[in-house]
Design an enzyme around this catalytic site. Structure first.
Site, PDB file in Angstrom:
ATOM      1  N   GLU A   5       0.850  -1.192   0.000  1.00  0.00           N
ATOM      2  CA  GLU A   5       0.000   0.000   0.000  1.00  0.00           C
ATOM      3  C   GLU A   5       0.881   1.235   0.000  1.00  0.00           C
ATOM      4  O   GLU A   5       2.028   1.176   0.438  1.00  0.00           O
ATOM      5  CB  GLU A   5      -0.873   0.001   1.264  1.00  0.00           C
ATOM      6  CG  GLU A   5      -1.739  -1.234   1.359  1.00  0.00           C
ATOM      7  CD  GLU A   5      -2.615  -1.240   2.598  1.00  0.00           C
ATOM      8  OE1 GLU A   5      -2.448  -0.370   3.473  1.00  0.00           O
ATOM      9  OE2 GLU A   5      -3.474  -2.129   2.673  1.00  0.00           O
TER      10      GLU A   5
ATOM     11  N   GLU B  79      -5.747   7.145   7.596  1.00  0.00           N
ATOM     12  CA  GLU B  79      -4.894   8.324   7.678  1.00  0.00           C
ATOM     13  C   GLU B  79      -5.678   9.554   7.224  1.00  0.00           C
ATOM     14  O   GLU B  79      -6.417   9.492   6.224  1.00  0.00           O
ATOM     15  CB  GLU B  79      -3.710   8.087   6.717  1.00  0.00           C
ATOM     16  CG  GLU B  79      -2.510   8.925   6.965  1.00  0.00           C
ATOM     17  CD  GLU B  79      -1.519   8.289   7.935  1.00  0.00           C
ATOM     18  OE1 GLU B  79      -1.789   7.202   8.496  1.00  0.00           O
ATOM     19  OE2 GLU B  79      -0.473   8.915   8.152  1.00  0.00           O
TER      20      GLU B  79
ATOM     21  N   ARG C 195      -2.391   9.427  11.607  1.00  0.00           N
ATOM     22  CA  ARG C 195      -3.130   8.182  11.796  1.00  0.00           C
ATOM     23  C   ARG C 195      -4.441   8.491  12.488  1.00  0.00           C
ATOM     24  O   ARG C 195      -4.475   9.316  13.406  1.00  0.00           O
ATOM     25  CB  ARG C 195      -2.282   7.251  12.664  1.00  0.00           C
ATOM     26  CG  ARG C 195      -2.856   5.850  12.850  1.00  0.00           C
ATOM     27  CD  ARG C 195      -2.502   5.012  11.660  1.00  0.00           C
ATOM     28  NE  ARG C 195      -2.949   3.629  11.782  1.00  0.00           N
ATOM     29  CZ  ARG C 195      -2.198   2.640  12.248  1.00  0.00           C
ATOM     30  NH1 ARG C 195      -0.980   2.884  12.698  1.00  0.00           N
ATOM     31  NH2 ARG C 195      -2.646   1.411  12.283  1.00  0.00           N
TER      32      ARG C 195
ATOM     33  N   ARG D 118      -3.513   8.645  17.083  1.00  0.00           N
ATOM     34  CA  ARG D 118      -2.636   7.541  17.437  1.00  0.00           C
ATOM     35  C   ARG D 118      -2.325   7.503  18.933  1.00  0.00           C
ATOM     36  O   ARG D 118      -2.001   6.473  19.491  1.00  0.00           O
ATOM     37  CB  ARG D 118      -1.357   7.733  16.622  1.00  0.00           C
ATOM     38  CG  ARG D 118      -0.317   6.755  16.869  1.00  0.00           C
ATOM     39  CD  ARG D 118       0.652   6.891  15.738  1.00  0.00           C
ATOM     40  NE  ARG D 118       1.902   6.301  16.112  1.00  0.00           N
ATOM     41  CZ  ARG D 118       2.881   6.103  15.270  1.00  0.00           C
ATOM     42  NH1 ARG D 118       2.740   6.478  14.029  1.00  0.00           N
ATOM     43  NH2 ARG D 118       3.987   5.559  15.656  1.00  0.00           N
TER      44      ARG D 118
ATOM     45  N   LYS E  40       2.281   4.493   1.586  1.00  0.00           N
ATOM     46  CA  LYS E  40       2.376   4.986   2.969  1.00  0.00           C
ATOM     47  C   LYS E  40       2.038   6.466   2.946  1.00  0.00           C
ATOM     48  O   LYS E  40       2.834   7.282   2.511  1.00  0.00           O
ATOM     49  CB  LYS E  40       3.772   4.749   3.533  1.00  0.00           C
ATOM     50  CG  LYS E  40       3.870   5.137   5.000  1.00  0.00           C
ATOM     51  CD  LYS E  40       5.213   4.724   5.582  1.00  0.00           C
ATOM     52  CE  LYS E  40       5.240   4.900   7.086  1.00  0.00           C
ATOM     53  NZ  LYS E  40       4.989   6.251   7.535  1.00  0.00           N
TER      54      LYS E  40
ATOM     55  N   ARG F 213       3.933  -3.472  17.648  1.00  0.00           N
ATOM     56  CA  ARG F 213       4.784  -3.162  16.499  1.00  0.00           C
ATOM     57  C   ARG F 213       5.450  -4.463  16.084  1.00  0.00           C
ATOM     58  O   ARG F 213       6.475  -4.842  16.635  1.00  0.00           O
ATOM     59  CB  ARG F 213       5.837  -2.132  16.897  1.00  0.00           C
ATOM     60  CG  ARG F 213       6.667  -1.631  15.734  1.00  0.00           C
ATOM     61  CD  ARG F 213       7.796  -0.733  16.208  1.00  0.00           C
ATOM     62  NE  ARG F 213       7.337   0.494  16.834  1.00  0.00           N
ATOM     63  CZ  ARG F 213       6.850   1.545  16.175  1.00  0.00           C
ATOM     64  NH1 ARG F 213       6.759   1.506  14.877  1.00  0.00           N
ATOM     65  NH2 ARG F 213       6.453   2.615  16.825  1.00  0.00           N
TER      66      ARG F 213
ATOM     67  N   LYS G 229       7.283  -1.015   7.117  1.00  0.00           N
ATOM     68  CA  LYS G 229       7.235   0.277   6.435  1.00  0.00           C
ATOM     69  C   LYS G 229       8.542   0.525   5.686  1.00  0.00           C
ATOM     70  O   LYS G 229       9.619   0.354   6.232  1.00  0.00           O
ATOM     71  CB  LYS G 229       6.921   1.419   7.403  1.00  0.00           C
ATOM     72  CG  LYS G 229       7.808   1.510   8.612  1.00  0.00           C
ATOM     73  CD  LYS G 229       7.333   2.590   9.573  1.00  0.00           C
ATOM     74  CE  LYS G 229       8.233   2.615  10.795  1.00  0.00           C
ATOM     75  NZ  LYS G 229       7.724   3.386  11.904  1.00  0.00           N
TER      76      LYS G 229
HETATM   77  P1  AMP Z   1       5.752   5.849  11.352  1.00  0.00           P
HETATM   78  O1  AMP Z   1       4.832   6.963  11.734  1.00  0.00           O
HETATM   79  O2  AMP Z   1       6.905   6.311  10.558  1.00  0.00           O
HETATM   80  O3  AMP Z   1       6.118   4.985  12.549  1.00  0.00           O
HETATM   81  O4  AMP Z   1       4.971   4.870  10.340  1.00  0.00           O
HETATM   82  C1  AMP Z   1       3.782   4.211  10.661  1.00  0.00           C
HETATM   83  C2  AMP Z   1       2.623   5.063  10.256  1.00  0.00           C
HETATM   84  O5  AMP Z   1       2.442   5.095   8.858  1.00  0.00           O
HETATM   85  C3  AMP Z   1       1.283   4.587  10.730  1.00  0.00           C
HETATM   86  O6  AMP Z   1       1.068   4.863  12.080  1.00  0.00           O
HETATM   87  C4  AMP Z   1       0.344   5.353   9.842  1.00  0.00           C
HETATM   88  O7  AMP Z   1       0.063   6.626  10.394  1.00  0.00           O
HETATM   89  C5  AMP Z   1       1.144   5.589   8.576  1.00  0.00           C
HETATM   90  N1  AMP Z   1       0.577   4.936   7.378  1.00  0.00           N
HETATM   91  C6  AMP Z   1       0.492   5.554   6.189  1.00  0.00           C
HETATM   92  N2  AMP Z   1      -0.037   4.755   5.264  1.00  0.00           N
HETATM   93  C7  AMP Z   1      -0.320   3.578   5.852  1.00  0.00           C
HETATM   94  C8  AMP Z   1      -0.887   2.343   5.390  1.00  0.00           C
HETATM   95  N3  AMP Z   1      -1.243   2.153   4.125  1.00  0.00           N
HETATM   96  N4  AMP Z   1      -1.026   1.348   6.303  1.00  0.00           N
HETATM   97  C9  AMP Z   1      -0.641   1.530   7.603  1.00  0.00           C
HETATM   98  N5  AMP Z   1      -0.100   2.662   8.074  1.00  0.00           N
HETATM   99  C10 AMP Z   1       0.079   3.681   7.222  1.00  0.00           C
END
Ligand code: AMP
Length: 962
Positions: free
Chosen positions: A256, A330, A263, A293, A258, A444, A450
């Protein structure tokens, strides 16, 4: 049920007394064993009647109200401190200092209240029930003053030990090594029920108190899903290398985009009357709640999403989603279909009320990528592919509510392409998800991976804030920040200090927040030690060992990318990540040095001393102010660099100024030394007799190029200074850092219509930052003119300065006489022919130079070439990746007669500016050691070059000359 409990020292207490809760908490704090903690809790719980058990279970989990309850206490550290001062009679500063030292305001309350505690006046009298009433009153009280007065009254009733736990509860954490999970564990053991079942029911009800009662009464099976309390979010683990994906999910996965927003979890159901303390707002007879979040309710910040979300469920039927929905996804800023960068959204965050104007300016959409509840069923234990099928059956395809891009792959072969495509759509990267995985709240794991931008970033928490300089001298704008010692050890260790990257509005807002959350003021309020709650995402040039901070590391040139209001401090990065980053060299659009030019004029100096333009808006203002001083008939000279970025910048500005009505505009290009301050180049500029001077893409120094001539520097290198009274427009602190032609094109819009010149600017961007640089203009240009023609035109434009005849003016002329990159590529014009033969010459020279083998001394790999073409930077670049542990020096003795020009590049992590600076060459003609941490070079007369070789222990070499 006995109402008494014996605690340590054989003291017998009434179980419903709050002091009993506090004593049990004390005992729990002293044991580290989970089983013992659970046993102590169990003992205590057995003594409590149902309505007391509800409260005790919540309080031990650190909650005052159940999760689904809209009420919050909402009292900041500063207010708590005032209340503690009121009651204890101690000095505020003394209490502050102790909080900073101990880190827990509850412990401090105990200490200071004990000091002036008079036993006869303070028998423990509070019951759990009374405390709950007072806390309810506190939640409904309006205004900080009123809240302080209520807390003061409450603390006046308390013994020191009670005060300790009241303060801890108000601060949101008991800190006795017990979290909600341990309370679930305690309940499970006490009632001999599998812990998974307790967890499940707690997730359904959103109330650990109610869960405890259901467990006690053997009614867990009757629990129903209740909406409007947040379910913890499933989190992803980072991967930097796609092969990790292949290892983790060998039999296929979903990919998907990102999305780079915040969130959000959305709950929607039909509204009913008995729901008034629930989260959410009512719209079209449906209740809608949005959670962040951090599990906070954020519905009111997104009033424009309420109605489109409410409409997702039907009021008539009683099937399918009519039962209610929980979606995970998101919130992103949009313009029509298009998703905009996160920065846009930032304008809407952290506000209590969102004005209609802002709602119009920054519309948002909710992009759903998971569904946790639908069709009357909790779906978290369903495999991801089933949840996705259900999500798709909802047909979320309006402008405001959409479902995210989702594809399935059997292997990683096309992931690179997908990553680029996601970046092209303006998203951060990719999320890779295991199709068979369940939704694991709060975890996690490796089911979601990611794949983020290549740029290295850290999530850190601010520990101290300091007043800034210049126009920021009234604000706390410089932030010291820390990471956690480890996942399990929350000790904070400082790693750096940053002041750049935020807008003025953000700094103002943060400054207020920090003042309200100051634990201790130092240097008369210039430095504030603050509650470690504000999370920032920072980027940096690199991580290096340092004595300056207690982590043992420091970030070099950190820049704040954004405020992460959505991230709790528990989720910041750890020392381990910092350590790993210290071992690698960043290779990213922002951290990457300016690849083409090894002799840009930047030195080790903080840009902070120089008044830079922090945003495009500020840059436009500065540019406009400069241009407004010029009269139409005055003589304008543009001195610009000779590479494609410099030439395109010069041409765009020349055309824009002409279109704005200035009739007397000339461009000047420096000689091969590409330095605005050499006598030869100054002479050229002087000959053009400027009334006003623009210097583009050539750095900036405090020394004027031509004394007395008002000058505007437009640049993206690290600035070294600006002559008094002159204008510096520097994008060095922007994120991402644009190239010069792009800045010039953006600025030119202020004075003229330049939309047709986008392709010229795009050539500069591709030359400096590559065709995937994250700028909207580049995307648009690629669509209109195609990447193929743009790239080919870029190579031709660059050939003019690389070829032996060095005539970048030919490139400028080609740009001025053609209408598109395709027009150039297909052109028969004599100048284009000249560029073609230049390119052929450069190619042949490169083929020859590639044959040269490196020789080694210590950690230096030296490649000697002899070419009239400016190809040493390109050759150095290619060796840099092949010899990642070495400092690569490519020396060209054929470029300028009597001189050796050399490029230095490294992937080793060694700072080449420091390295060259420490060689200790005697003073003399030529220059070297400017540029970037990992890309530098120089131009030295032959004798000095040989001296340098000796210093580098290449004594045996004889110089190749033509
Ligand atoms: P990070 O904030 O860098 O820890 O990355 C995780 C975050 O990516 C999640 O908490 C979401 O806010 C965001 N995110 C964006 N797109 C997606 C997706 N397709 N699936 C899950 N999380 C996503």
């Amino acid at each position: 049920m006995s109402e008494e409990i014996t605690v340590s020292n054989n003291i017998i207490l009434q179980a419903n007394a709050f002091i009993c809760f506090a004593q049990v908490a004390e005992s729990i704090a002293t044991t580290s064993k989970r089983t013992e903690k659970a046993a102590l809790l169990g003992d205590y719980f057995t003594k409590l009647s149902d309505n007391k058990l509800v409260l005790a279970a919540r309080y031990f989990s650190g909650y005052i109200f159940p999760l689904r309850d809209q009420r919050t206490i909402n009292i900041g550290g500063a207010a708590l401190l005032t209340a503690m001062t009121n009651v204890s009679g101690a000095e505020k500063s003394e209490i502050q200092e102790k909080i900073v030292k101990k880190g827990d305001p509850g412990d401090v309350a105990f200490e200071i209240f004990n000091k002036n505690f008079q036993v006869e006046q303070h028998q423990p009298t509070l019951t759990l029930f009374e405390l709950s009433e007072k806390l309810e009153e506190l939640a409904t009280a309006k205004g900080t003053k009123r809240k302080i007065s209520l807390v003061t009254d409450l603390l006046k009733l308390a013994t020191p030990l009670e005060a300790k736990y009241i303060v801890k509860l108000l601060a949101g954490d008991l800190r006795i090594g017990l979290k909600e999970g341990a309370v679930e564990d305690g309940i499970a053991r006490l009632f001999k029920i599998p812990v998974a079942k307790v967890q499940w029911v707690n997730m359904l009800t959103g109330d650990i108190g109610e869960t405890a009662i259901l467990a006690r009464n053997k009614q867990l099976d009757t629990a129903q899903m209740r909406l409007f309390h947040p379910i913890k979010f499933m989190l992803a683990s980072p991967v930097t290398d796609l092969t990790e994906v292949a290892k983790q999910m060998p039999s296929g996965f979903a990919v998907e985009d990102k999305y780079d927003g915040i969130r959000a979890q959305v709950h929607i159901a039909r509204a009913s009357e008995d729901q008034e303390i629930l989260h959410g707002t009512v719209c079209h007879n449906r209740r809608v709640a949005i959670f962040s979040r951090t599990l906070d309710e954020i519905t009111l910040s997104f009033p424009d999403l309420t109605s489109p979300l409410a409409d997702l469920i039907s009021l008539e039927s009683d099937v399918g989603e009519a039962h209610g929905l929980i979606l995970d996804g998101e919130i992103v800023p949009i313009r029509g279909k298009e998703i905009l960068p996160f920065q846009e959204l930032q304008k809407r965050l952290g506000r209590k009320k969102v004005s209609q104007e802002l709602l119009n300016d920054v519309p948002v959409a909710f992009i759903a990528y998971d569904v946790l509840y639908a069709q009357g069923r909790v779906l978290i234990n369903e495999p991801f592919q089933t949840r996705r099928t259900i999500l798709e059956s909802l047909h979320l395809n309006s402008e405001r509510v959409r479902s995210g891009i989702h594809k399935r792959f059997a292997d990683i072969s096309s992931l690179d392409e997908e990553f680029a495509a996601a970046r092209g759509r303006g998203n951060e990267g990719l999320m890779v998800k295991d199709l068979n995985s369940t939704y694991k709240p709060g975890r996690r794991g490796r089911d979601w991976l990611k794949v983020k931008r290549a740029i290295a970033t850290l999530d850190v928490v601010v520990t101290a804030a300091e007043v800034g300089t210049g126009k920021r001298s009234r604000f706390l704008s410089d932030y010291t920040f820390a990471v956690r010692k480890s996942e399990t050890d929350p000790t904070l260790l400082n790693v750096g200090k940053a002041y750049s990257g935020l807008t003025d509005a953000e700094v103002t807002e943060l400054s207020h927040w920090f003042r309200a959350h100051t634990l201790q003021e130092l240097e008369h309020g210039r430095v504030c030690v603050v509650e470690p709650k504000m999370v920032l995402e920072v980027t940096f040039d690199r991580v290096q060992p340092s004595e300056r901070h207690n982590s043992g590391y420091a970030l070099r040139f950190p820049r704040i990318l954004r405020v992460r209001n959505d991230k709790p401090a528990e989720e910041i990065d750890t020392l381990e990540t910092v350590r790993r980053l210290a071992e690698v060299v960043p290779d990213s659009p922002t951290a990457k040095p300016h690849l083409e030019d090894e002799e840009s004029f930047t030195k080790e100096r903080s840009p902070r001393d120089i008044n830079t333009t922090p945003t495009l808006e500020a840059a436009r203002d500065a540019f406009k102010a400069f241009v407004e001083r010029i009269k139409a008939q005055q003589r304008l000279v543009i001195l610009h660099d000779s590479d494609a970025d410099g030439v395109t910048a010069g041409v765009v500005l020349q055309l824009a100024l002409s279109r704005a009505g200035f009739g007397n505009v000339t461009r000047v290009i420096p000689d091969r030394e590409r330095n605005a301050w050499t006598p030869a180049n100054r002479k050229q500029v002087q000959a053009a007799a400027p009334d006003y001077l623009f210097v583009l893409d050539l750095g900036s120094q405090s020394e004027p190029v031509i004394p007395g001539i008002p000058t505007c520097f437009i640049d993206h290198h690290r600035p070294e200074g600006v002559p008094p009274g002159d204008t510096l427009i520097s994008a060095y602190t922007w994120n991402p850092v644009p190239n010069t032609s792009l800045i010039v094109w953006e600025l030119s819009k202020v004075i003229a219509e330049v939309s047709d010149l986008d392709w010229i600017a795009a050539i500069g961007t591709i030359s400096d930052l590559g065709e995937k640089a994250p700028f909207e203009m580049l995307g648009v240009a690629k669509t209109q003119y195609t990447a193929k023609y743009l790239k080919e035109a870029t190579t031709l434009i660059n050939a003019a300065r690389r070829a032996s005849y060095y005539d970048p003016e030919v490139a400028a002329k080609v740009l001025l006489t053609h209408t598109s990159p395709r027009d150039i590529v297909n052109s028969n014009a004599a100048e284009v022919e000249q560029l073609r033969s230049a390119r052929a010459e450069v190619k042949a020279a490169m083929d020859e130079a590639r044959k040269a083998a490196p020789v080694f001394a210590g950690n230096v790999a030296l490649v000697q070439i002899n070419s009239p073409c400016q190809i040493h930077p390109l050759i150095a670049q290619s060796w840099r990746t092949r010899l990642p542990k070495y400092i690569v020096i490519v020396a060209n003795s054929g470029y300028i007669p009597g001189r050796v020009n050399f490029s230095v590049r490294t992937n080793s992590g060694i700072n080449v500016l420091d390295f060259l600076g420490n060689i200790g060459l005697s003073e003399g003609e030529g220059n070297y050691g400017h540029g970037h941490d990992f890309a530098s070079g120089g131009s030295l007369p032959v004798e000095r070059w040989q001296e340098l070789l000796v210093k580098l222990r290449f004594e045996q070499l004889t110089l190749k000359t033509s």
